[in-house]
Write a protein that holds these residues in place. Structure first.
Motif, short mmCIF file in Angstrom:
data_model
loop_
_atom_site.label_atom_id
_atom_site.label_comp_id
_atom_site.label_asym_id
_atom_site.label_seq_id
_atom_site.Cartn_x
_atom_site.Cartn_y
_atom_site.Cartn_z
N LYS A 180 0.83 -1.21 0.00
CA LYS A 180 0.00 0.00 0.00
C LYS A 180 0.87 1.26 0.00
O LYS A 180 0.54 2.25 -0.66
CB LYS A 180 -0.90 -0.01 1.23
N ALA A 181 1.98 1.21 0.72
CA ALA A 181 2.88 2.36 0.78
C ALA A 181 3.69 2.52 -0.50
O ALA A 181 4.33 3.55 -0.70
CB ALA A 181 3.82 2.23 1.99
N GLY A 182 3.70 1.50 -1.34
CA GLY A 182 4.41 1.58 -2.63
C GLY A 182 5.76 0.90 -2.65
O GLY A 182 6.51 1.03 -3.62
N ILE A 183 6.09 0.16 -1.62
CA ILE A 183 7.37 -0.56 -1.60
C ILE A 183 7.28 -1.76 -2.53
O ILE A 183 6.32 -2.54 -2.43
CB ILE A 183 7.73 -1.01 -0.16
N PRO A 184 8.27 -1.93 -3.40
CA PRO A 184 8.28 -3.13 -4.24
C PRO A 184 8.43 -4.36 -3.33
O PRO A 184 9.48 -4.56 -2.72
CB PRO A 184 9.50 -2.95 -5.14
N VAL A 185 7.38 -5.14 -3.20
CA VAL A 185 7.36 -6.27 -2.27
C VAL A 185 7.65 -7.55 -3.02
O VAL A 185 6.98 -7.87 -3.99
CB VAL A 185 5.98 -6.36 -1.56
#
Length: 187
Positions: A180-185
Motif C-alpha cells: 500500500k505504501a508503494g514498496i516493491p514487495v
C-alpha cells in the motif's frame, strides 16, 4: 542528514545484517509542542513513524543506523554501520529528536534475538529520470518481516495515500501495508 553513499557500499552494509541478531531497536521521532519536548505520535498500528531514523543494535555489539538521506540524488532510506549520533544532533533536546526504545514493542518481537535470514534493499526506479532509489530495506527472520523505509503519509492524520522518497523514516510490519505504501514487495 547523512554522508554520501554508493550503491556498492550500501549493499555491503545491508549484507552485514544477515546472520546477526537484533538485540535492541531505538526510534528517533521528532519532538514538538510548546516546549519542544513532546514526542510526536509514531505508533500507527501496522506501521511506525520514527521520522529521523532507527538504530539497530546487534548481538555482537554493532550499531546500524537507518536514516533518510540523498546519496542517490533524491531522498531514500540509507543504512550505515555506525551509531545514530553520527547522523543526528540535538538528540533529547527541545525541538530535536527523542530517543524511544521499542525493543519490547510487540511488532518487533519476531525479529528481536532471532537470526536475520534476509536483509535486502527495495530499489525503486524512476523511468523518466533513470534514478535508482533505495526506498526501503527488508529485514527477515523466520518469524517476521519488517521494512524500514523513507516515506510518510500524504495527510495528517494518516489516510490511505503514502509517499516514498521523503525526508522521513517509516517502519512497516505487514506485506499488505508495504505494498500500500508503494514498496516493491517480493516474497
Amino acid at each position: 542528514m547523512s554522508s554520501s553513499l554508493t550503491a556498492v557500499e550500501y549493499e555491503s552494509t545491508v549484507a552485514l545484517l544477515r546472520g546477526r541478531r537484533i538485540q535492541r531497536v531505538i526510534y528517533y521521532p521528532l519532538m514538538g509542542g510548546e516546549d519542544g519536548c513532546e514526542v510526536e505520535d509514531w505508533d500507527f498500528g501496522p506501521w511506525h513513524q520514527p521520522t529521523m531514523g532507527v538504530e539497530l543494535l546487534t548481538d555482537d555489539g554493532a550499531r546500524f543506523s537507518a536514516v533518510w538521506g540523498s546519496s542517490f540524488e533524491h531522498y531514500g532510506l540509507e543504512l550505515f554501520l555506525e551509531p545514530m549520533t553520527a547522523h543526528l544532533v540535538a538528540i533529547g533536546e527541545p525541538g530535536g529528536s527523542a530517543q524511544v526504545e521499542v525493543t519490547d514493542h510487540l511488532r518487533w518481537s519476531g525479529l528481536i534475538d532471532r537470526k536475520l535470514t534476509r536483509a535486502d534493499i527495495a530499489w525503486s526506479e524512476d523511468c523518466e529520470s533513470g534514478i535508482r532509489l533505495p526506498v526501503a530495506i527488508r529485514l527477515c527472520s523466520r518469524e517476521r518481516t519488517v521494512w524500514i523505509a523513507a516515506g510518510r503519509p500524504a495527510d495528517r492524520p494518516p489516510g490511505e495515500v503514502y509517499h516514498l522518497g521523503t525526508d522521513d523514516v517509516m517502519v512497516i510490519f505487514t506485506t499488505e501495508f508495504a505494498a500500500k505504501a508503494g514498496i516493491p514487495v517480493t516474497r
